[in-house]
Design an enzyme around this catalytic site. Structure first.
Site, short mmCIF file in Angstrom:
data_model
loop_
_atom_site.label_atom_id
_atom_site.label_comp_id
_atom_site.label_asym_id
_atom_site.label_seq_id
_atom_site.Cartn_x
_atom_site.Cartn_y
_atom_site.Cartn_z
N ARG A 85 5.57 -91.94 64.09
CA ARG A 85 5.65 -90.60 63.51
C ARG A 85 4.64 -89.66 64.15
O ARG A 85 4.95 -88.51 64.48
CB ARG A 85 5.40 -90.68 62.00
CG ARG A 85 5.47 -89.33 61.31
CD ARG A 85 5.22 -89.45 59.82
NE ARG A 85 3.85 -89.83 59.52
CZ ARG A 85 3.37 -90.00 58.29
NH1 ARG A 85 4.21 -89.87 57.26
NH2 ARG A 85 2.11 -90.33 58.07
N PHE A 195 -1.75 -90.60 61.58
CA PHE A 195 -1.89 -89.36 62.33
C PHE A 195 -2.21 -88.16 61.45
O PHE A 195 -3.14 -87.40 61.73
CB PHE A 195 -0.60 -89.07 63.13
CG PHE A 195 -0.49 -87.64 63.59
CD1 PHE A 195 -1.22 -87.19 64.66
CD2 PHE A 195 0.34 -86.74 62.92
CE1 PHE A 195 -1.14 -85.86 65.08
CE2 PHE A 195 0.44 -85.42 63.32
CZ PHE A 195 -0.30 -84.98 64.41
N ASP A 196 -1.44 -87.96 60.36
CA ASP A 196 -1.66 -86.74 59.59
C ASP A 196 -2.96 -86.80 58.79
O ASP A 196 -3.59 -85.77 58.55
CB ASP A 196 -0.47 -86.40 58.69
CG ASP A 196 0.13 -87.60 58.00
OD1 ASP A 196 -0.12 -88.73 58.43
OD2 ASP A 196 0.87 -87.40 57.01
N THR A 197 -3.41 -88.01 58.41
CA THR A 197 -4.74 -88.13 57.80
C THR A 197 -5.81 -87.75 58.81
O THR A 197 -6.75 -87.00 58.50
CB THR A 197 -4.99 -89.57 57.30
OG1 THR A 197 -4.05 -89.88 56.27
CG2 THR A 197 -6.40 -89.70 56.74
#
Length: 430
Positions: A85, A195-197
């Site tokens: 992702r 990734f988004d963290t």
């Protein structure tokens, strides 16, 4: 019925690029993209497009994505050869011309009514990132107790150990301005679920403004996320990012200088949060010491290995506590803090070593069990002393004196000042 907001022609500036990462979603992709497309056509008042980011699907997802792109205006399909992702979002966001870059989970678990509140503060320039949060008091969430516990525990761990204040790192409903993405994406190393963290942590430590939107969210019972492996990778990612920020390996200062909201004040951390972070760093330091001692011992002997391992971990411990426990930013004073940290380390070492000397002086034939018991108590005392010295001496908050500049005494008003006007004048005078 809301009037359809048909996207303008392609020559017009693109406001929003909504990315839908997907991997092996042949059973649901068509229905979910059609639903998202209908919502955008009927509800959004900005130019938009939907980008399906197929990352290495092995089923019929790629063909379905291409069919949707051919049939639906403003739908695009991108195919990536590798899974992940984070990898998909980095690739699509980096190439997008949109002013605001959005990502939504393929399952559309988040109610799309939150999409406009998500992007509005970014389009207006008020914020740099926006996230949906399932943990706000006004959010309405339907999911099992196990996932609820794991999510809350993970976000509590993030706030306690990494110096962040956002509430929900994992909700698959986020947006970022293109300017912020251009600065932060090159610094993000993770290509998968963390990734988004990582992006959020770096954004907050760079002084960017993160807007939170309470959402309505329904758990996808068919989710393919493996909780155990994802949690393990998240913990590894937290350690990597924490170490990178503490050592300066992740160059976050230039981002702050370029686009950070200045002056940036680190969010206040209460005594409980400081103790949790101090304890977590202490555990990590202990593990690091054991590994270093095992590596040094065969080559240089027990005493030298013990000293070097303690020295290295003491330096790392001071750096991590400086950054995350007590929120000291920048390189100014870092050398002084390290010297003070070594003094604190020496005091703590003297407490533990002195306890053994005292034990052997008073009880010459003390057993090994007695030594362990005394050392355990001494270590607890030494840890408490280290925390107090860090807080009260090494990283104490130094209040700058307030300089009162003399000003000319204003002339008395020619007319009486009313009670309603007096507070305004007093505020201006102050």
């Amino acid at each position: 019925m809301t009037e359809a907001a048909t996207p303008r022609d392609s020559s017009t500036t693109l406001d929003i690029d909504i990315v839908v990462p997907c991997h092996n979603e042949q059973g649901t992709l068509a229905a979910h993209v059609r639903r998202l497309h209908h919502f955008c056509r009927t509800s959004l008042q900005h130019t938009w497009r939907i980008t399906i980011a197929d990352n290495a699907s092995t089923d019929d997802t790629a063909r379905i994505a291409d069919d949707l792109a051919a049939m639906l205006p403003e739908v695009h399909a991108v195919h990536l050869p590798l899974k992940g992702r984070g990898r998909a979002l980095k690739a699509v966001w980096a190439a997008s011309p949109a002013a605001v870059l959005v990502y939504v989970d393929e399952d559309l678990s988040t109610d799309l009514a939150a999409l406009e509140p998500l992007v509005a503060p970014l389009l207006s320039g008020h914020s740099d990132m926006a996230i949906g949060t399932r943990l706000a008091g006004s959010s309405r969430v339907v999911r099992g107790g196990k996932r609820e516990f794991i999510s809350r525990s993970y976000n509590l761990l993030l706030r306690s150990t990494m110096g962040v204040s956002f509430s929900d790192a994992q909700c698959g409903f986020k947006a970022i301005t293109r300017q912020a993405a251009e600065h932060l994406l090159p610094l993000c190393e993770d290509d998968a679920w963390f990734f988004d963290t990582e992006l959020l942590v770096l954004a907050e430590h760079a002084g960017l403004r993160i807007h939170e939107v309470p959402v309505d969210w329904v758990d996808d019972v068919d989710s393919s996320v493996h909780i155990a492996s994802t949690a393990t990778e998240d913990l590894k990612g937290m350690w990597r990012v924490s170490r990178g920020l503490a050592t300066g390996r992740i160059p976050i200062a230039p981002v702050y200088d370029a686009i950070g909201r200045q002056p940036f004040t680190t969010p206040h951390v209460g005594i409980v949060g400081q103790l949790l972070r101090f304890g977590t760093i202490g555990v990590l330091s202990t593990v690091a010491f054991a590994v270093l001692y095992a590596l040094f011992r065969p080559a240089i002997g027990a005493q030298t290995a013990d000293f070097l391992a303690l020295l290295v971990t003491a330096i790392g411990n001071t750096a991590l506590n400086r950054r995350f426990t007590f929120g000291v930013r920048g390189r100014a004073g870092a050398g002084v803090h390290q010297v003070q940290g070594l003094v604190v380390f020496g005091i703590a070492w003297a407490i533990t070593a002195g306890s053994l000397v005292l034990l052997h002086a008073t009880t010459p034939g003390a057993s090994h069990g007695a030594e362990v018991l005394v050392l355990t108590g001494a270590n607890l005392v030494a840890t408490l002393v280290r925390f107090v010295l860090f807080k009260a001496w090494v990283f104490r908050t130094r209040r700058r004196p307030v300089l009162v500049r003399p000003a000319a005494t204003p002339a008395a008003p020619s007319t009486p000042v009313s009670a309603d006007e007096r507070p305004v004048l007093e505020e201006r005078a102050g």
